[in-house]
Design a protein around this motif. Structure first.
Motif, mmCIF file in Angstrom:
data_model
loop_
_atom_site.group_PDB
_atom_site.id
_atom_site.type_symbol
_atom_site.label_atom_id
_atom_site.label_comp_id
_atom_site.label_asym_id
_atom_site.label_seq_id
_atom_site.Cartn_x
_atom_site.Cartn_y
_atom_site.Cartn_z
ATOM 1 N N LYS B 96 1.103 -1.306 -0.092
ATOM 2 C CA LYS B 96 0.075 -0.198 -0.122
ATOM 3 C C LYS B 96 0.943 1.607 0.110
ATOM 4 O O LYS B 96 1.623 1.388 0.709
ATOM 5 C CB LYS B 96 -0.893 0.065 0.649
ATOM 6 N N GLN B 135 -6.319 10.672 2.491
ATOM 7 C CA GLN B 135 -7.881 11.069 1.882
ATOM 8 C C GLN B 135 -7.128 9.499 0.128
ATOM 9 O O GLN B 135 -7.733 9.477 -0.697
ATOM 10 C CB GLN B 135 -7.630 11.621 1.166
ATOM 11 N N GLU B 158 5.316 1.629 8.386
ATOM 12 C CA GLU B 158 4.982 1.279 9.071
ATOM 13 C C GLU B 158 5.271 1.207 10.661
ATOM 14 O O GLU B 158 6.247 1.730 11.167
ATOM 15 C CB GLU B 158 5.632 -0.247 9.968
ATOM 16 N N ILE B 160 4.248 2.681 15.024
ATOM 17 C CA ILE B 160 2.554 2.378 16.429
ATOM 18 C C ILE B 160 2.071 2.352 16.120
ATOM 19 O O ILE B 160 1.283 1.362 16.505
ATOM 20 C CB ILE B 160 3.446 3.392 17.365
ATOM 21 N N ASP B 161 1.436 3.601 15.247
ATOM 22 C CA ASP B 161 -0.129 3.437 15.019
ATOM 23 C C ASP B 161 -0.297 1.692 13.930
ATOM 24 O O ASP B 161 -1.806 1.611 14.091
ATOM 25 C CB ASP B 161 -0.708 4.632 14.901
ATOM 26 N N TRP B 163 1.032 -0.476 13.523
ATOM 27 C CA TRP B 163 2.113 -1.920 13.812
ATOM 28 C C TRP B 163 0.860 -2.547 14.161
ATOM 29 O O TRP B 163 -0.077 -2.700 14.387
ATOM 30 C CB TRP B 163 2.693 -1.747 14.638
ATOM 31 N N LYS B 164 0.974 -4.106 13.183
ATOM 32 C CA LYS B 164 0.177 -5.003 13.605
ATOM 33 C C LYS B 164 0.936 -6.301 14.290
ATOM 34 O O LYS B 164 2.017 -7.004 13.941
ATOM 35 C CB LYS B 164 -0.444 -5.629 12.253
ATOM 36 N N TRP B 165 0.741 -6.853 15.171
ATOM 37 C CA TRP B 165 0.318 -8.392 15.717
ATOM 38 C C TRP B 165 1.081 -9.040 14.828
ATOM 39 O O TRP B 165 0.545 -9.715 13.885
ATOM 40 C CB TRP B 165 -0.224 -8.860 17.543
ATOM 41 N N LYS B 166 2.051 -10.043 14.516
ATOM 42 C CA LYS B 166 2.403 -10.968 13.926
ATOM 43 C C LYS B 166 1.669 -12.535 13.946
ATOM 44 O O LYS B 166 1.320 -12.641 15.077
ATOM 45 C CB LYS B 166 3.614 -11.175 13.775
ATOM 46 N N TYR B 167 1.727 -13.239 12.733
ATOM 47 C CA TYR B 167 1.454 -14.429 13.192
ATOM 48 C C TYR B 167 1.858 -15.712 13.336
ATOM 49 O O TYR B 167 3.265 -15.237 12.750
ATOM 50 C CB TYR B 167 0.740 -14.843 11.464
ATOM 51 N N PRO B 168 1.895 -15.936 14.592
ATOM 52 C CA PRO B 168 2.660 -16.407 15.744
ATOM 53 C C PRO B 168 3.580 -17.723 15.538
ATOM 54 O O PRO B 168 4.678 -17.283 15.676
ATOM 55 C CB PRO B 168 1.544 -16.852 16.963
#
Lengths: 515, 176
Positions: B96, B135, B158, B160-161, B163-168
């Motif tokens: 993106k 937009q 990326e 802090i806003d 950021w996603k937890w990764k697939y564990p």
């Protein structure tokens, strides 16, 4: 002696408490570090907005960042010195990503800005709430939610009971315990102010019964006070008794459903540290620039330290002398804490514990085995969820189904991971699924906004086209009318000549040119 | 019997007028899955026309690069069709990004403003233009019209806003 009926929450676990290591020594004051890094993003909600720039001289307690929105608080200089700048710096966050921080070089004088106490009972309640916001008071239990927001009056439900959370159920952490032993009066002063602001009629203090010294100190202090009725209650030690919904249930029997909060049922919960900070902010005018932190685990001298916000965690850890085989450092406890990606990160308002670990202390979990659907996790879940179902769908990334099993009710306490015989890191899956769902919701919102804007643009283009056509038609009709009125050939010729002359004139820019 | 059938017929007739469904609900559902970049990479002039074409069976479900594999899966689920990988002729799935105008180079020609399907570029003739990052859908439609090539697509970093937890799964094996 309090005799009262207590209630129970389902599930929960009883891990080894490891409190004795760090609750023996008295609170020590950590020495001032030469450079303090104060992150602008410290509280739940929005980050604060910086109000200083490089080169500014600041005094201890001076506001260096103002609230950045309705759920945000001010941030203060933890000591006097010079602002080196607003720099991106690692902050204590599981991602290890950088975030803007105000970096202050201490001048060593530690000179306070002028501050004064107020009489909280003579001021209007909203004024007190704004003072809490401007003093940077946030919840010290770990989530760092702005306290002034929590004291807001709901138009539909009065707050009946103010609960002081001194349960401190997470293993290893003892900072609330030590605070209750040493400053019970200050805590109750703050609680009384919070109750006054929220309009509560009684105060109930919940403390896990593995902290008898804290219970007796708080009881003694409560007995001396007049005013609001205060009850100090020892609750059975069982993790996570300090969870907000769990503690409310144990003390009042009220079970708060999904999507609702304590205030919807007349209960509001504050951590004991938050109450103490409230008292400090209003009764001595000192904003939140330091907090009590437990440093424990694989260290020689575990204990509790009064530490300035912004102190590098590496400096703090050194005070407790980590052992040579320390290979990881956690912020928070072993159940809910996270490994710090870097020790450069500074201490923030949410840091209640720094836990050093080693391979011997926290042996690596064995390989993850398949779920055997034994149901241990469901029995241990304090929120009455079915973690194995949520795990199943989170693992398969069928997020909608995971949500149907009330994924967002999960408080990430770690009980399911703790009891899982297949050593499945369930909470990690839930965190993954939650953040993925949140990201998708954001994406969908953005897509909806884009669709609206696109449709609006199409509409506008259509309207402009029609307006242009109407204008042209009007003009044509006008010319026609003129021609008809002109009648004779000479005038017609003159009109045509005039039009020809117009086309010969240098063309005005009707379309913006590329050059 | 006859009276009954007349009555029921009348009721059905009334209901068909009263509860008439405006538009095609399937098109709406497909449109809700599409990413609304309005980029036209699928060969249709926007997401809605592509949704209409899918609903009519005129277009395949794997022509939307910004929607990516996940979008195709969702469409396959909705329509009961077989999943198929993104067709290469329409482009590839990219991280993106948002458009960024190099404001030192921009000459203020307004061509990009006219190209932007979501009005995310502000500016006026002979004035500097800039992109409203929040937009921008990353459709890249402003790149081609720019006569001085001052627009670049910059991947969203990326923070802090976001950021996603990764697939564990993999992290766990590594930690052992």
């Amino acid at each position: 002696m309090n005799v009262r009926e207590l209630f129970k929450f389902t599930g929960g676990v009883k891990p080894a408490s490891h409190k004795a290591e760090s609750n023996q020594a008295a609170i020590a004051v950590a020495p001032l570090s030469p450079v303090l890094t104060v992150p602008l993003r410290q509280n739940a909600g929005l980050a604060s907005r910086p109000l200083v720039q490089a080169g500014d001289k600041v005094l201890k307690g001076q506001i260096i960042a103002g609230p950045g929105g309705s759920i945000s608080v001010a941030i203060h200089a933890p000591t006097s010195g010079t602002v080196r700048g607003i720099e991106t710096h690692p902050i204590p966050h599981p991602s290890g990503l950088l975030s803007p921080c105000v970096v202050i070089e201490a001048d060593g004088e530690d000179r306070w800005i002028e501050h004064s106490a107020v009489d909280p009972y003579s001021l209007p309640v909203d004024e007190l709430r704004m003072r809490l916001r401007d003093a940077g008071v946030v919840g010290l239990g770990g989530a760092a939610f702005p306290s002034f927001v929590k004291t807001q009056h709901s138009p539909t439900q009065d707050i009946e009971t103010l609960i002081l959370n001194g349960a401190e159920c997470e293993p290893f952490i003892t900072c609330d315990d030590l605070l209750m032993r040493t400053k019970p009066d200050e805590i109750l002063d703050g609680a009384a102010i919070l109750a006054h602001i929220a309009g509560a009629k009684r105060i109930v203090v919940g403390i896990e019964d593995n902290k008898p010294e804290a219970v007796s100190a708080m009881s003694t202090a409560a007995a001396k006070r007049s005013g609001l009725p205060i009850e100090v209650i020892a609750v059975p030690t069982r993790y996570p008794a300090g969870g907000e919904k769990q503690l409310i249930r144990v003390l009042t029997g009220i079970e708060i459903p999904f999507g609702k909060l304590g205030p919807d049922y007349g209960v509001q919960c504050f951590n004991v540290g938050t109450a103490c900070a409230t008292a400090r902010a209003l009764l001595s005018g000192e904003p939140m620039i330091s907090r009590l932190v437990t440093v424990t685990g694989n260290v020689e001298r575990p204990g509790n330290f009064e530490v300035r916000i912004g102190t590098p965690i590496s400096d703090l850890l050194k005070l407790a002398e980590p052992k040579a085989d320390t290979d990881r450092t956690l912020m928070g406890g072993p159940m809910m804490g996270f490994a710090l990606p870097t020790l450069d990160a500074p201490l923030v308002k949410a840091t209640n514990c720094i836990l050093a670990g080693s391979k011997a202390m926290f042996p690596p979990p064995g390989p993850e085995m398949p779920c055997i659907r034994c149901g241990s996790c469901a029995r241990a879940c304090p929120m009455d969820l079915q973690p194995f179902e949520m795990f199943w769908f989170s693992r398969a990334k069928i997020l909608g189904k995971a949500q149907e099993y009330h994924l967002f009710d999960c408080i990430e306490c770690g009980c399911c991971t703790y009891v899982c015989p297949s050593r499945i890191p369930l909470v990690d899956y839930f965190r993954f699924a939650k953040s993925e769902i949140r990201a998708r919701e954001k994406e969908n919102e953005a897509a909806d906004a884009a669709r609206l804007r696109y449709e609006f643009r199409l509409e506008r283009e259509e309207r402009e086209k029609q307006e242009k056509a109407a204008k042209l038609a009007a003009k044509a009709a006008e010319t026609k009318a003129k021609l008809a009125a002109a009648g004779d050939a000479d005038e017609k010729k003159a009109l045509i000549a005039a039009a020809m002359a117009r086309t010969q004139e240098p063309k005005a820019e009707e379309k913006p040119s590329a050059e | 019997m006859a009276i009954g059938s007349v009555l029921l017929g009348g009721a059905l007739g009334y209901a068909s007028v009263k509860f008439r469904v405006e538009g095609d609900p399937l098109v709406e559902k497909i449109d809700a899955i599409l990413p609304q970049t309005q980029c036209g990479q699928c060969g249709f002039p926007g997401c809605k026309p592509y949704a209409e074409a899918i609903a009519k069976g005129e277009a395949d479900i794997n022509c939307c690069p910004p929607g990516g594999e996940e979008g195709i899966r969702k469409l396959a689920d909705l329509l009961g069709r077989e999943f198929k990988p993104l067709s290469g002729e329409h482009g590839i799935e990219k991280p993106k990004s948002t458009a960024v105008i190099d404001e030192n180079v921009c000459i203020g020609c307004t061509l990009c403003i006219q190209a932007c399907p979501v009005d995310a570029i502000v500016g006026a003739a002979k004035q500097m233009h800039t992109v409203i990052a929040s937009q921008c859908t990353g459709c890249e439609l402003c790149l081609a019209p720019c006569p001085v090539n001052c627009i670049a697509m910059v991947p969203i970093p990326e923070t802090i806003d976001n950021w996603k937890w990764k697939y564990p799964v993999f992290a766990v094996r590594k930690a052992a």
